[in-house]
Design an enzyme around this catalytic site. Structure first.
Site, PDB file in Angstrom:
ATOM      1  N   GLU A  64       0.917  -1.207  -0.018  1.00 53.13           N
ATOM      2  CA  GLU A  64      -0.112  -0.242   0.047  1.00 53.13           C
ATOM      3  C   GLU A  64       0.837   1.188   0.109  1.00 53.13           C
ATOM      4  OE1 GLU A  64      -1.585   3.171   0.290  1.00 53.13           O
ATOM      5  OE2 GLU A  64      -1.787   2.669   2.586  1.00 53.13           O
ATOM      6  N   LEU A  65       1.048   1.921  -1.153  1.00 52.77           N
ATOM      7  CA  LEU A  65       2.070   2.796  -1.278  1.00 52.77           C
ATOM      8  C   LEU A  65       1.503   4.264  -1.526  1.00 52.77           C
ATOM      9  CD1 LEU A  65       4.153   0.597  -3.829  1.00 52.77           C
ATOM     10  CD2 LEU A  65       4.166   0.736  -1.606  1.00 52.77           C
ATOM     11  N   CYS A  90      -2.461   8.944   2.830  1.00 50.75           N
ATOM     12  CA  CYS A  90      -2.143   8.629   1.338  1.00 50.75           C
ATOM     13  C   CYS A  90      -3.332   8.953   0.562  1.00 50.75           C
ATOM     14  CB  CYS A  90      -1.806   7.312   1.343  1.00 50.75           C
ATOM     15  SG  CYS A  90      -2.704   6.120   2.305  1.00 50.75           S
ATOM     16  N   GLU A 112       3.330  12.452  -4.182  1.00 44.74           N
ATOM     17  CA  GLU A 112       2.365  12.387  -2.808  1.00 44.74           C
ATOM     18  C   GLU A 112       3.191  13.503  -2.127  1.00 44.74           C
ATOM     19  OE1 GLU A 112       0.402   9.246  -0.183  1.00 44.74           O
ATOM     20  OE2 GLU A 112       2.487   8.877  -0.384  1.00 44.74           O
TER      21      GLU A 112
END
Length: 474
Positions: free
Chosen positions: A249-250, A283, A377
């Site tokens: 999960e990036l 995120c 991000e």
């Protein structure tokens, strides 16, 4: 602060470490505690211990695993206020976000308990071919083996729970590695789990630097690695762990599309709620906003008019919504990205300054492609607005990113909503709500560089088990 033994929970007991590290309150830099620091050798020992008990963990009765999971949920519920305060100090997140984290953690453990009774297989009609005549076929799910769970700093208690609880439900021993900045709540969680079982080595924890993580993920005895963190680190883990199964999960640079028929007040509210919660260190927080030209000016004015509602300050206050990031290096990086965006032509509409160590809620407009604030991000309280000609252009911009975790669309049109579901290249499409909406029981994960695999107890348990086919001739 919750109590637990000294050292690290490795094997059936706790092992002393040579080194310790201070854990600091990000808001003022004060030391809130010390944590043991593990080594690569201790990580290998933890794997030894996990392998040694793997068969015993796999054979635990369903009722035993379900009872343990429910007992953990109950214990967390009893200590929730204390844990919320610890998370505020450890992460620097506003109190309201830490309260949400603990509430979601309880749901995660309860949901994992429910999944224990759903671990079953199916019969298979082997006689579809003549060679299968007289044979009985069925499959069942078996634990994948030792699980390594590596969690990020932003939601350490919840992320560790998403590694540990499904592993227990699946019948797998688990070794968890928390982020170096935020080990305390996870240490307490692991202590709690171990105190509720006669098989404490089923859950272990090792702290430390990248060498510890490398020792864990490269051990060929591991059945699966579950990682939450940056894309760069996740990619390296996948390479290092191969051919071991990796669940990644990036993160992302989540987009919110404002269509011409959107409820502009609701969309503006979504930017304020979704862009700045957890100080932007989430995120799926709102980062890229694409507003159709016919409503873009009015929408922008509504966002800016309400920006003052985002209270900045001490995260211990229930009113605070934005506070210090996890460390000074992160604050400097985000501020640098904002400066680079304005140098590339973006307009700074609000914020952009660091005051008393806290980056103000920041709104940028006309951020071009090719700069980090748009492409990467940002993991900070920064929202980027862009005007597009229509929904077609907006959807194309969403999909142009290398990331694809969550995206949201504000529109009154059912047709637009279903277009988003069909066309947006993301793991989750959210209509008329923030992209940061996540129920811990839903399948959660991304596509492209946002990762592989799905979290949420039902789906994580499936990831952490393998099918075993049985063919019998009576």
């Amino acid at each position: 602060m919750p109590d637990y033994p000294d050292g690290l929970p490795v094997g059936p007991g706790w092992v002393s470490t040579v080194d310790t590290a201070d854990v600091v309150f990000p808001y003022d830099g004060s030391v809130i505690g010390t944590a043991p620091v593990g080594t690569a050798a201790l990580a290998s020992r933890a794997v030894d211990e996990a392998v040694a008990v793997a068969r015993e963990v796999a054979s635990l009765p369903s009722r035993t695993r379900r009872t343990l999971l429910n007992d953990v949920a109950s214990a967390v519920r009893e200590r929730r206020a204390e844990l919320e305060q610890l998370l505020v100090l450890e992460t620097g997140k506003p109190l309201v976000d830490c309260q949400v984290e603990v509430a979601r953690t309880i749901v995660t453990w309860e949901a994992a308990a429910e999944e224990v009774s759903r671990l079953h297989g199916e019969t298979v009609p082997l006689d579809l071919l003549p060679s299968g005549d007289g044979l009985v076929g069925f499959w069942k799910r078996k634990p994948i083996g030792v699980v390594v769970g590596i969690a990020g700093f932003n939601y350490p208690f919840l992320l560790a729970s998403h590694k540990i609880a499904p592993a227990i439900a699946a019948g797998c021993p688990v070794v968890v590695k928390p982020a170096p900045q935020t080990p305390l709540a996870t240490l307490w969680l692991v202590h709690l789990v171990r105190s509720l079982t006669d098989l404490p080595a089923m859950v272990q924890l090792v702290t430390g630097d990248a060498s510890v993580g490398s020792a864990l993920v490269t051990d060929r005895r591991i059945g699966a690695v579950s990682f939450t963190g940056s894309a760069a680190v996740g990619h390296q883990i996948a390479r290092d762990a191969a051919p071991t199964k990796t669940l990644l999960e990036l993160g992302s640079n989540a987009a919110l599309v404002v269509a011409e028929d959107a409820d502009l007040d609701a969309a503006a509210d979504a930017v304020l709620r979704g862009g700045f919660y957890a100080s932007g260190q989430a995120c799926i927080s709102v980062q890229r906003v694409l507003a159709v030209s016919s409503v873009a000016e009015e929408f922008t004015s509504r966002v800016l008019a309400r920006l003052g509602e985002v209270t900045v300050g001490d995260p211990r206050s229930p009113d605070t919504r934005v506070s210090a990031l996890i460390d000074e290096r992160s604050t400097a990086r985000v501020a640098e990205w904002v400066d680079k965006a304005t140098a590339a032509g973006a307009r700074l509409l609000a914020g952009g300054s660091v005051r008393d160590g806290v980056l103000e809620p920041t709104v940028l407009a006309d951020v071009p492609d090719g700069v980090e604030c748009w492409d990467e991000e940002i993991f900070g309280p920064v929202v980027c607005l862009r005007t597009v000609s229509d929904v077609d252009e907006a959807f194309a911009a969403v999909n142009a990113s290398r990331y694809g975790l969550h995206a949201s669309v504000y529109s009154r049109s059912l047709k637009t909503a279903f277009r988003a579901l069909d066309e947006l290249e993301v793991g989750g499409v959210v209509v008329n709500e923030v992209p940061g909406f996540r129920s811990d029981t839903m399948p959660y994960g991304g596509v492209k560089d946002s990762g592989i695999g799905r979290e949420g107890p039902r789906f994580a348990v499936e990831e952490l088990t393998v099918t075993r086919m049985a063919v019998l001739r009576p």
